[in-house]
Design an enzyme around this catalytic site. Structure first.
Site, PDB file in Angstrom:
ATOM      1  N   SER A 191       0.838  -1.200   0.000  1.00  0.00           N
ATOM      2  CA  SER A 191       0.000   0.000   0.000  1.00  0.00           C
ATOM      3  C   SER A 191       0.879   1.260   0.000  1.00  0.00           C
ATOM      4  O   SER A 191       1.693   1.435  -0.902  1.00  0.00           O
ATOM      5  CB  SER A 191      -0.956  -0.050   1.193  1.00  0.00           C
ATOM      6  OG  SER A 191      -1.955   0.932   1.082  1.00  0.00           O
ATOM      7  N   ASP A 348     -10.079  -3.724  -5.268  1.00  0.00           N
ATOM      8  CA  ASP A 348      -9.184  -2.724  -4.683  1.00  0.00           C
ATOM      9  C   ASP A 348      -9.122  -1.523  -5.611  1.00  0.00           C
ATOM     10  O   ASP A 348      -8.870  -1.671  -6.814  1.00  0.00           O
ATOM     11  CB  ASP A 348      -7.790  -3.347  -4.504  1.00  0.00           C
ATOM     12  CG  ASP A 348      -6.766  -2.401  -3.887  1.00  0.00           C
ATOM     13  OD1 ASP A 348      -7.144  -1.296  -3.434  1.00  0.00           O
ATOM     14  OD2 ASP A 348      -5.577  -2.762  -3.847  1.00  0.00           O
ATOM     15  N   HIS A 378      -8.041  -4.905  -0.768  1.00  0.00           N
ATOM     16  CA  HIS A 378      -6.902  -4.125  -0.292  1.00  0.00           C
ATOM     17  C   HIS A 378      -6.546  -4.523   1.145  1.00  0.00           C
ATOM     18  O   HIS A 378      -7.396  -4.561   2.029  1.00  0.00           O
ATOM     19  CB  HIS A 378      -7.206  -2.629  -0.347  1.00  0.00           C
ATOM     20  CG  HIS A 378      -5.985  -1.802  -0.083  1.00  0.00           C
ATOM     21  ND1 HIS A 378      -5.013  -1.605  -1.036  1.00  0.00           N
ATOM     22  CD2 HIS A 378      -5.554  -1.166   1.040  1.00  0.00           C
ATOM     23  CE1 HIS A 378      -4.050  -0.868  -0.513  1.00  0.00           C
ATOM     24  NE2 HIS A 378      -4.351  -0.598   0.738  1.00  0.00           N
TER      25      HIS A 378
END
Length: 408
Positions: A191, A348, A378
């Site tokens: 991320s 995501d 995610h």
């Protein structure tokens, strides 16, 4: 008795209403994801209340809640030695796997945790368990960086922290201390940590002072650009847990210490409208109609505003900086990057950031493995232990570590 039953029924109905959200049937463990999302939303709402009452910044409050549920001390095992230390003033947690008898020097990964540049820690159980698994399965040294977070610091200070810590680790005497092979070191992150890892890889590929070059980079559902919040994955997953589009835009604004009034304009791409001349040079790097395959673009249409808000770019020029958005780096930068692994998830908003970056890297001649999970969401790779154990979390982690084992 009857009134108690009515109250209980009402409370159950209220809880079900709060927890339930419509999810695609293909997502991994949908009811478990609903519960996880409801817990996170509850923590966010509590932190917003704390902020409103003037007791603390909402991100500090939210991070306190997250860390309170999962902070772990540096506990070693029979297979992995763990300790907290500092590299050039930056806190790190080092995981040392057992060396093989026939290999006196070990390979190594520098890992950067996610959390929107504002949340989580190298010391919470999710990242501690991930790095323990990597160190044990790879017989490697894993350096997990505890970089400073928003609102303590803002862009580009997080970058400076990971650069300083990694440069320190790459010194010959430090590598010798940890018995690390200087030719077998990679950078990785998930991320926002994937964003920082990609930025670091780009910087190190151009830095003549870095003698020990990275052998690979492994990016897990990375954040790579803030110029188009209407890629197909942003449109498809606009309200999908755990990272809805509006929340991702807010993380960007927080990272730049910007005005929340900009968020709504950014999610409709007003900051990169045709009349915003500063953004024109970068549109080709984000032309997803050419960078994404037809199976991804489907019937989605680009959102390009004719008239926008030029004030956003003027006040937040960081939006056009490749140090924040590595997807918009020049081709000359990309062609010097090492072998790359990019993991993406179907459910995501950041899916297309990773796929577009993979395409740009391939076009630049980089060896790229794109690992896509149709039932992934995610953050899934850190959720592998009870009660937040997802089948796709186990599979993504296995696939990621397997690739590292084969390529590092």
């Amino acid at each position: 008795m009857r009134s108690s039953l009515v109250l209980l029924t009402a409370l159950v109905a209220l809880a079900a209403y709060y927890i339930y959200i419509p999810l695609p049937s293909s997502v991994s463990d949908p009811w478990k994801l609903m519960l996880l999302d409801a817990t996170f939303r509850g923590a966010q709402q509590l932190s917003n209340l704390i902020h409103y009452l003037g007791l603390s910044h909402h991100l500090i409050a939210l991070n306190f809640i997250i860390i309170s549920f999962g902070k772990k001390n540096a506990l070693s095992s029979a297979q992995v030695k763990v300790r907290d230390t500092a590299f050039d003033g930056v806190e790190v947690r080092v995981f040392e796997g057992s060396p093989k008898p026939d290999e006196p020097l070990r390979r190594s990964i520098v890992y950067i945790h996610g959390g929107g540049w504002a949340l989580a820690s190298a010391k919470i159980k999710y990242y501690d368990e991930l790095c323990m698994a990597m160190a044990e399965d790879l017989n490697a040294v894993i350096v997990s960086i505890e970089y400073r977070l928003v609102p303590q610091v803002y862009f580009p200070e997080q970058i400076h922290d990971v650069v300083r810590a990694t440069k320190y680790f790459l010194q010959p005497e430090v590598l010798q201390q940890y018995h690390v092979d200087p030719g077998r070191i990679g950078i990785s992150g998930d991320s926002a940590g994937g964003n920082l890892a990609a930025v670091l890889a780009q910087q190190f590929s151009q830095d003549a002072s870095v003698r020990n070059k990275l052998k690979l980079q492994a990016l897990i559902y990375p954040v790579l650009q803030a110029l188009d919040f209407n890629t197909p994955s942003y449109q498809q997953n606009v309200n999908t847990p755990i990272l809805p589009r509006y929340v991702m835009a807010k993380y960007w604004v927080d990272y730049f210490k910007g005005d929340y009034d900009f968020v709504q304009a950014m999610v409709v791409n007003n900051h990169t409208a045709l009349d915003v001349s500063e953004a024109a040079a970068f549109r080709a790097y984000l032309n997803w109609t050419s960078l994404l395959p037809a199976s991804i673009t489907k019937n989605y249409k680009p959102v390009v505003q004719t008239m926008g808000n030029a004030r956003i770019i003027k006040e937040l020029p960081q939006l056009l900086d490749a140090r924040s958005s590595p997807l918009i780096a020049d081709q000359e930068v990309l062609q010097h990057l090492p072998k790359t692994y990019i993991l993406t998830c179907e459910h995501d908003v950041l899916r297309d950031d990773g796929i577009m970056y993979a395409k740009r890297l391939v076009n630049a001649g980089v060896d790229v493995t794109l690992d896509h999970f149709e039932d992934g969401f995610h953050g899934c790779m850190i959720f592998t232990s009870w009660p937040t154990n997802f089948s796709v979390g186990v599979r993504t982690r296995y696939s990621y570590i397997k690739w590292l084992d084969q390529n590092l």
